[in-house]
Scaffold this motif. Sequence first.
Motif, PDB file in Angstrom:
ATOM      1  N   ARG A  59       0.836  -1.356   0.039  1.00 40.16           N
ATOM      2  CA  ARG A  59      -0.124  -0.137  -0.259  1.00 40.16           C
ATOM      3  C   ARG A  59       0.721   1.132  -0.114  1.00 40.16           C
ATOM      4  NH1 ARG A  59      -3.893  -2.786   3.773  1.00 40.16           N
ATOM      5  NH2 ARG A  59      -5.959  -2.641   2.805  1.00 40.16           N
ATOM      6  N   ASP A  74       2.208   4.670  -4.504  1.00 38.79           N
ATOM      7  CA  ASP A  74       1.542   4.420  -4.755  1.00 38.79           C
ATOM      8  C   ASP A  74       1.193   3.454  -6.424  1.00 38.79           C
ATOM      9  OD1 ASP A  74      -0.907   4.694  -2.655  1.00 38.79           O
ATOM     10  OD2 ASP A  74      -0.429   6.999  -3.668  1.00 38.79           O
ATOM     11  N   THR A 142      -8.285   1.537  -4.643  1.00 40.53           N
ATOM     12  CA  THR A 142      -8.622   0.184  -5.720  1.00 40.53           C
ATOM     13  C   THR A 142     -10.796   0.424  -5.518  1.00 40.53           C
ATOM     14  OG1 THR A 142      -8.005  -1.618  -4.487  1.00 40.53           O
ATOM     15  CG2 THR A 142      -7.020  -1.118  -6.161  1.00 40.53           C
TER      16      THR A 142
HETATM   17  N1  UDP Z   1      -3.717   2.524  -5.548  1.00 40.15           N
HETATM   18  C1  UDP Z   1      -3.807   4.113  -6.364  1.00 40.15           C
HETATM   19  N2  UDP Z   1      -3.965   4.351  -7.423  1.00 40.15           N
HETATM   20  C2  UDP Z   1      -5.713   3.857  -7.772  1.00 40.15           C
HETATM   21  C3  UDP Z   1      -5.502   2.458  -6.919  1.00 40.15           C
HETATM   22  C4  UDP Z   1      -4.926   2.070  -5.774  1.00 40.15           C
HETATM   23  O1  UDP Z   1      -2.246   4.454  -6.166  1.00 40.15           O
HETATM   24  O2  UDP Z   1      -6.517   4.093  -8.297  1.00 40.15           O
HETATM   25  C5  UDP Z   1      -2.727   2.132  -4.825  1.00 40.15           C
HETATM   26  C6  UDP Z   1      -2.604   2.737  -3.334  1.00 40.15           C
HETATM   27  O3  UDP Z   1      -0.779   2.340  -3.230  1.00 40.15           O
HETATM   28  C7  UDP Z   1      -3.421   1.343  -2.643  1.00 40.15           C
HETATM   29  C8  UDP Z   1      -2.436   0.434  -2.901  1.00 40.15           C
HETATM   30  O4  UDP Z   1      -2.812   0.073  -4.900  1.00 40.15           O
HETATM   31  O5  UDP Z   1      -2.911   1.101  -1.538  1.00 40.15           O
HETATM   32  C9  UDP Z   1      -3.730  -1.459  -3.056  1.00 40.15           C
HETATM   33  O6  UDP Z   1      -5.233  -0.848  -3.108  1.00 40.15           O
HETATM   34  P1  UDP Z   1      -6.250  -0.756  -1.648  1.00 40.15           P
HETATM   35  O7  UDP Z   1      -5.013  -0.047  -0.623  1.00 40.15           O
HETATM   36  O8  UDP Z   1      -7.239   0.113  -2.365  1.00 40.15           O
HETATM   37  O9  UDP Z   1      -6.241  -2.193  -1.754  1.00 40.15           O
HETATM   38  P2  UDP Z   1      -7.300  -3.207  -1.028  1.00 40.15           P
HETATM   39  O10 UDP Z   1      -7.514  -2.434  -0.246  1.00 40.15           O
HETATM   40  O11 UDP Z   1      -8.830  -3.022  -1.821  1.00 40.15           O
HETATM   41  O12 UDP Z   1      -6.313  -4.129  -0.923  1.00 40.15           O
END
Ligand code: UDP
Length: 242
Positions: A59, A74, A142
Amino acid sequence: MSTYKYQRVLLKLSGEALMGDQAFGIDPKVPQRLAEEIKPVWEDGVQVAVVVGGGNIFRGIQGAAAGMDRAQGDNMGMLATVINALSLQDCFERNGMDCRVMSAIEMHQVCETYIRRRAIRHLEKGRIVIFAAGTGNPYFTTDTAAALRACEIGAEVLMKATKVDGIYDADPVTHPEATKFDTITYKEVLARDLKVMDATATALCHDNKMPIMVFDMGQNGVFMSALAGENVGTTVIEEDQA
Ligand code: UDP
């Protein structure tokens, strides 16, 4: 064949859900279970699109906390979602399910690039589409990617699979007395700061009248029941429907 209320759905799977009982990465049992959950509705002709997270791998915010540039972190997070998407595709295909991965960040040696009309065409042809790399932009999540893609492809509902069986007025893990909502309005979700989805994602769904259903994907047959219109968790609705 069951009767379905929804013909086109966007299913949001968190990266953490893929970990299963592991502390990191992907537990192969989880994609297999998801395939078994999705296959019957897909065989019945429901058009299924998936947005997968990356929190089981990386993350951006974790990187930023350790001093890393946020946008760089990110970008790493978005690449993590591609790893998860490829893992899901592999498992779905081994289960005989046609599936395409479309990434918001171009990497044509690995998967297709997201093109809205092409995604819709895949769905119409009966292929499951997995959207990878979130929105393609840092500073988003996401969940927001799921809300955005749901609107773009004309999904009738955004289903968010979680480890909890719906939306509660407090975290049911730390507050056993917490009560579950059958329905709740977008405004209430935002006003109570309930961490269902981040505020950007919730607001996008609200603005575009995209219903959100939150449920526990761990129960067998829950996806089919949700698509049939059963309230298997909590549904986020418009003020005038409340
Ligand atoms: N992320 C981003 N832009 C987006 C979607 C995701 O930069 O449009 C990055 C962000 O760092 C995020 C990581 O991808 O923490 C993983 O996505 P997320 O934390 O939403 O995943 P989940 O909590 O659903 O596992």
